[in-house]
Scaffold this motif. Structure first.
Motif, PDB file in Angstrom:
ATOM      1  N   ALA A  25       0.914  -1.140  -0.213  1.00  0.00           N
ATOM      2  CA  ALA A  25      -0.023   0.082   0.007  1.00  0.00           C
ATOM      3  C   ALA A  25       0.959   1.254  -0.025  1.00  0.00           C
ATOM      4  O   ALA A  25       0.411   2.316  -0.600  1.00  0.00           O
ATOM      5  N   TYR A  26       1.992   1.134   0.676  1.00  0.00           N
ATOM      6  CA  TYR A  26       2.981   2.128   0.673  1.00  0.00           C
ATOM      7  C   TYR A  26       4.088   1.969   0.008  1.00  0.00           C
ATOM      8  O   TYR A  26       5.364   2.458   0.330  1.00  0.00           O
ATOM      9  N   ARG A  27       4.020   1.445  -1.168  1.00  0.00           N
ATOM     10  CA  ARG A  27       5.339   1.057  -2.005  1.00  0.00           C
ATOM     11  C   ARG A  27       6.016   2.267  -2.370  1.00  0.00           C
ATOM     12  O   ARG A  27       7.284   2.391  -2.039  1.00  0.00           O
ATOM     13  N   GLU A  28       5.336   3.256  -3.035  1.00  0.00           N
ATOM     14  CA  GLU A  28       6.086   4.608  -3.383  1.00  0.00           C
ATOM     15  C   GLU A  28       6.739   5.097  -2.378  1.00  0.00           C
ATOM     16  O   GLU A  28       7.850   5.619  -2.526  1.00  0.00           O
ATOM     17  N   GLU A  29       6.169   5.201  -1.086  1.00  0.00           N
ATOM     18  CA  GLU A  29       6.765   5.800  -0.052  1.00  0.00           C
ATOM     19  C   GLU A  29       8.010   5.244   0.397  1.00  0.00           C
ATOM     20  O   GLU A  29       9.117   5.891   0.774  1.00  0.00           O
ATOM     21  N   ILE A  30       8.059   3.778   0.400  1.00  0.00           N
ATOM     22  CA  ILE A  30       9.091   2.968   0.801  1.00  0.00           C
ATOM     23  C   ILE A  30      10.448   3.253  -0.242  1.00  0.00           C
ATOM     24  O   ILE A  30      11.416   3.488   0.230  1.00  0.00           O
ATOM     25  N   LEU A  31       9.947   3.105  -1.270  1.00  0.00           N
ATOM     26  CA  LEU A  31      10.949   3.401  -2.362  1.00  0.00           C
ATOM     27  C   LEU A  31      11.649   4.753  -2.203  1.00  0.00           C
ATOM     28  O   LEU A  31      12.884   4.861  -2.436  1.00  0.00           O
ATOM     29  N   ARG A  32      10.811   5.699  -2.331  1.00  0.00           N
ATOM     30  CA  ARG A  32      11.372   6.917  -2.059  1.00  0.00           C
ATOM     31  C   ARG A  32      12.571   7.319  -0.800  1.00  0.00           C
ATOM     32  O   ARG A  32      13.371   7.727  -0.773  1.00  0.00           O
ATOM     33  N   SER A  33      12.066   6.646   0.395  1.00  0.00           N
ATOM     34  CA  SER A  33      12.785   6.567   1.439  1.00  0.00           C
ATOM     35  C   SER A  33      13.969   5.751   1.228  1.00  0.00           C
ATOM     36  O   SER A  33      15.263   6.516   1.671  1.00  0.00           O
ATOM     37  N   LEU A  34      14.039   4.815   0.770  1.00  0.00           N
ATOM     38  CA  LEU A  34      15.250   4.030   0.314  1.00  0.00           C
ATOM     39  C   LEU A  34      16.108   4.750  -0.724  1.00  0.00           C
ATOM     40  O   LEU A  34      17.264   4.623  -0.515  1.00  0.00           O
ATOM     41  N   ILE A  35      15.932   5.494  -1.781  1.00  0.00           N
ATOM     42  CA  ILE A  35      16.428   6.338  -2.735  1.00  0.00           C
ATOM     43  C   ILE A  35      16.961   7.387  -2.016  1.00  0.00           C
ATOM     44  O   ILE A  35      18.223   7.726  -2.238  1.00  0.00           O
ATOM     45  N   HIS A  36      16.276   7.975  -0.847  1.00  0.00           N
ATOM     46  CA  HIS A  36      17.003   8.973   0.023  1.00  0.00           C
ATOM     47  C   HIS A  36      18.172   8.646   0.702  1.00  0.00           C
ATOM     48  O   HIS A  36      19.288   9.056   0.444  1.00  0.00           O
ATOM     49  N   ILE A  37      18.225   7.352   1.112  1.00  0.00           N
ATOM     50  CA  ILE A  37      19.011   6.585   1.759  1.00  0.00           C
ATOM     51  C   ILE A  37      20.329   6.420   0.814  1.00  0.00           C
ATOM     52  O   ILE A  37      21.444   6.772   1.135  1.00  0.00           O
ATOM     53  N   LEU A  38      20.113   6.012  -0.348  1.00  0.00           N
ATOM     54  CA  LEU A  38      21.092   5.615  -1.427  1.00  0.00           C
ATOM     55  C   LEU A  38      21.874   6.954  -1.584  1.00  0.00           C
ATOM     56  O   LEU A  38      23.025   7.068  -1.772  1.00  0.00           O
ATOM     57  N   LEU A  39      20.948   8.272  -1.988  1.00  0.00           N
ATOM     58  CA  LEU A  39      21.726   9.212  -2.227  1.00  0.00           C
ATOM     59  C   LEU A  39      22.691   9.979  -1.089  1.00  0.00           C
ATOM     60  O   LEU A  39      23.904  10.265  -1.603  1.00  0.00           O
ATOM     61  N   HIS A  40      22.234   9.518   0.215  1.00  0.00           N
ATOM     62  CA  HIS A  40      23.122  10.298   1.177  1.00  0.00           C
ATOM     63  C   HIS A  40      24.375   9.166   1.562  1.00  0.00           C
ATOM     64  O   HIS A  40      25.036   9.712   2.306  1.00  0.00           O
ATOM     65  N   GLU A  41      24.051   7.865   1.243  1.00  0.00           N
ATOM     66  CA  GLU A  41      25.241   7.120   1.154  1.00  0.00           C
ATOM     67  C   GLU A  41      26.294   7.215   0.049  1.00  0.00           C
ATOM     68  O   GLU A  41      27.521   7.257   0.333  1.00  0.00           O
ATOM     69  N   ILE A  42      25.919   7.667  -1.044  1.00  0.00           N
ATOM     70  CA  ILE A  42      26.707   8.073  -2.106  1.00  0.00           C
ATOM     71  C   ILE A  42      27.406   9.554  -1.951  1.00  0.00           C
ATOM     72  O   ILE A  42      28.648   9.577  -2.294  1.00  0.00           O
ATOM     73  N   ALA A  43      26.604  10.316  -1.419  1.00  0.00           N
ATOM     74  CA  ALA A  43      27.457  11.860  -1.097  1.00  0.00           C
ATOM     75  C   ALA A  43      28.674  11.825  -0.580  1.00  0.00           C
ATOM     76  O   ALA A  43      29.747  12.572  -1.263  1.00  0.00           O
ATOM     77  N   PRO A  44      29.127  11.234   0.685  1.00  0.00           N
ATOM     78  CA  PRO A  44      30.248  11.366   1.089  1.00  0.00           C
ATOM     79  C   PRO A  44      31.203  10.395   0.302  1.00  0.00           C
ATOM     80  O   PRO A  44      32.412  10.879   0.426  1.00  0.00           O
ATOM     81  N   ILE A  45      31.026   9.378  -0.319  1.00  0.00           N
ATOM     82  CA  ILE A  45      31.788   8.706  -1.119  1.00  0.00           C
ATOM     83  C   ILE A  45      32.395   9.611  -2.142  1.00  0.00           C
ATOM     84  O   ILE A  45      33.476   9.706  -2.463  1.00  0.00           O
ATOM     85  N   TYR A  46      31.372  10.183  -2.760  1.00  0.00           N
ATOM     86  CA  TYR A  46      31.686  11.090  -3.843  1.00  0.00           C
ATOM     87  C   TYR A  46      32.506  12.410  -3.466  1.00  0.00           C
ATOM     88  O   TYR A  46      33.539  12.425  -4.063  1.00  0.00           O
ATOM     89  N   SER A  47      32.167  12.777  -2.402  1.00  0.00           N
ATOM     90  CA  SER A  47      33.052  13.907  -1.772  1.00  0.00           C
ATOM     91  C   SER A  47      34.415  13.609  -1.701  1.00  0.00           C
ATOM     92  O   SER A  47      35.381  14.135  -1.880  1.00  0.00           O
ATOM     93  N   ALA A  48      34.560  12.567  -0.901  1.00  0.00           N
ATOM     94  CA  ALA A  48      35.990  11.985  -0.580  1.00  0.00           C
ATOM     95  C   ALA A  48      36.822  11.917  -1.903  1.00  0.00           C
ATOM     96  O   ALA A  48      37.956  12.233  -1.722  1.00  0.00           O
ATOM     97  N   GLY A  49      36.257  11.102  -2.754  1.00  0.00           N
ATOM     98  CA  GLY A  49      36.949  10.735  -3.822  1.00  0.00           C
ATOM     99  C   GLY A  49      37.358  11.939  -4.910  1.00  0.00           C
ATOM    100  O   GLY A  49      38.319  12.172  -5.296  1.00  0.00           O
ATOM    101  N   HIS A  50      36.131  12.982  -4.642  1.00  0.00           N
ATOM    102  CA  HIS A  50      36.449  14.315  -5.668  1.00  0.00           C
ATOM    103  C   HIS A  50      37.491  15.142  -4.898  1.00  0.00           C
ATOM    104  O   HIS A  50      38.401  15.506  -5.798  1.00  0.00           O
ATOM    105  N   VAL A  51      37.582  15.187  -3.667  1.00  0.00           N
ATOM    106  CA  VAL A  51      38.588  15.885  -2.758  1.00  0.00           C
ATOM    107  C   VAL A  51      40.121  15.427  -3.004  1.00  0.00           C
ATOM    108  O   VAL A  51      41.092  15.862  -3.364  1.00  0.00           O
ATOM    109  N   SER A  52      40.099  13.971  -2.744  1.00  0.00           N
ATOM    110  CA  SER A  52      41.466  13.415  -2.885  1.00  0.00           C
ATOM    111  C   SER A  52      41.967  13.670  -4.516  1.00  0.00           C
ATOM    112  O   SER A  52      43.292  13.512  -4.740  1.00  0.00           O
TER     113      SER A  52
END
Length: 289
Positions: free
Chosen positions: A150-177
């Motif tokens: 019933a809340y499939r889209e809300e769950i997917l949206r939350s998981l994508i938010h998590i994915l985005l914020h997992e990637i952000a520091p990885i990208y930032s660290a690689g970009h700076v180095s």
């Protein structure tokens, strides 16, 4: 005029008969895309993907990336994409989504993430630990995507938010180095390519780019050639040709309109430029499509 450039909609990636949606997950068992993605195109969606096995080559604007296991892709709607090749054993996990889907229940702006900027690095290798973590989130997204709820889209949206914020520091660290170990010449070449990706349609003079970089045109030309192996004027020509390829795929645009969009003096001037760089006229290129 840019609104007339062909843009693949997210619904075009779904299997026939599926209801068009603002989010789509593709995994190893998904049917391969029937879109002609070996030719340049734009899209209306964002994509995050992880290569599990096999090899592929991806071109984004002026950059070419070689993908292998552990490669992470982060692609925005603004860039021109092209997939020249995939190995027969290529497998990956990918989530596709629109800004409208993400912002349906929050004010999150995808453009606030550095890895979605047009001149960002769109593919980068992950460490085994990071690949495992990102892969786990993507698999969770795949599981929730396939399960009725019933809340499939809300769950997917939350998981994508998590994915985005997992990637952000990885990208930032690689970009700076990565930036920290670049030489002055490499930084100049990188900044030139960023500027070229933004201004190629209106500015084709080396003096414009040299002025922006506070160096002489001669120094710019020599530096770009030394670092990249290609002349600066070749980078500019490739950017214009890439945009021309996309525009010529749209039958609603006349060749004269394409020439005008790319700021050529007239259709003949554009025709000569295109033939000199590709060996065929714009009309012949369009017929081949």
């Amino acid at each position: 005029m840019s609104l007339n450039i062909p843009i693949y909609q997210l619904s075009a990636l779904a299997e026939p008969g599926e209801k068009p949606a603002a989010v789509l997950f593709l995994g190893p068992d998904s049917a391969p895309s029937q879109l002609p993605i070996h030719r340049p195109y734009r899209s209306n969606y964002y994509k995050i993907g992880l290569v599990l096995r096999g090899r592929a080559r991806l071109q984004v604007d002026l950059e070419t990336y070689e993908l292998g296991p552990g490669s992470l892709m982060v692609l925005s709607p603004y860039v021109i994409k092209q997939w020249p090749s995939f190995s027969a054993d290529f497998e990956g996990l990918s989530i596709f989504f629109t800004q409208e889907f993400i912002s349906a229940s929050s004010s999150l702006n995808l453009n606030s993430f550095a890895f979605f900027e047009r001149d960002a690095r769109h593919v980068f290798p992950l460490t085994p630990a990071h690949a495992e973590g990102i892969g786990a989130v993507l698999r969770s997204i795949g599981q929730k995507y396939a399960a009725p709820h019933a809340y499939r889209e809300e769950i997917l949206r939350s998981l994508i938010h998590i994915l985005l914020h997992e990637i952000a520091p990885i990208y930032s660290a690689g970009h700076v180095s990565g930036s920290a170990v670049q030489t002055r010449s490499q930084l100049i070449a990188a900044e030139f390519k960023k500027l070229a990706s933004r201004h190629y349609a209106t500015e084709r003079s080396l003096a414009f780019y040299a002025d922006r970089l506070c160096i002489t045109p001669k120094h710019l030309a020599e530096t770009v050639k030394e670092v990249t192996g290609k002349r600066a004027v070749e980078w500019l020509a490739e950017a214009v040709l890439l945009e021309a390829n996309v525009l010529l795929q749209n039958p609603a645009l006349s060749i004269a309109q394409v020439a005008d969009t790319l700021h050529f003096a007239d259709q003949s001037t554009f025709g000569r430029f295109f033939r000199n760089n590709t060996g065929v006229s714009p009309a012949a290129f369009r017929q081949r499509l």
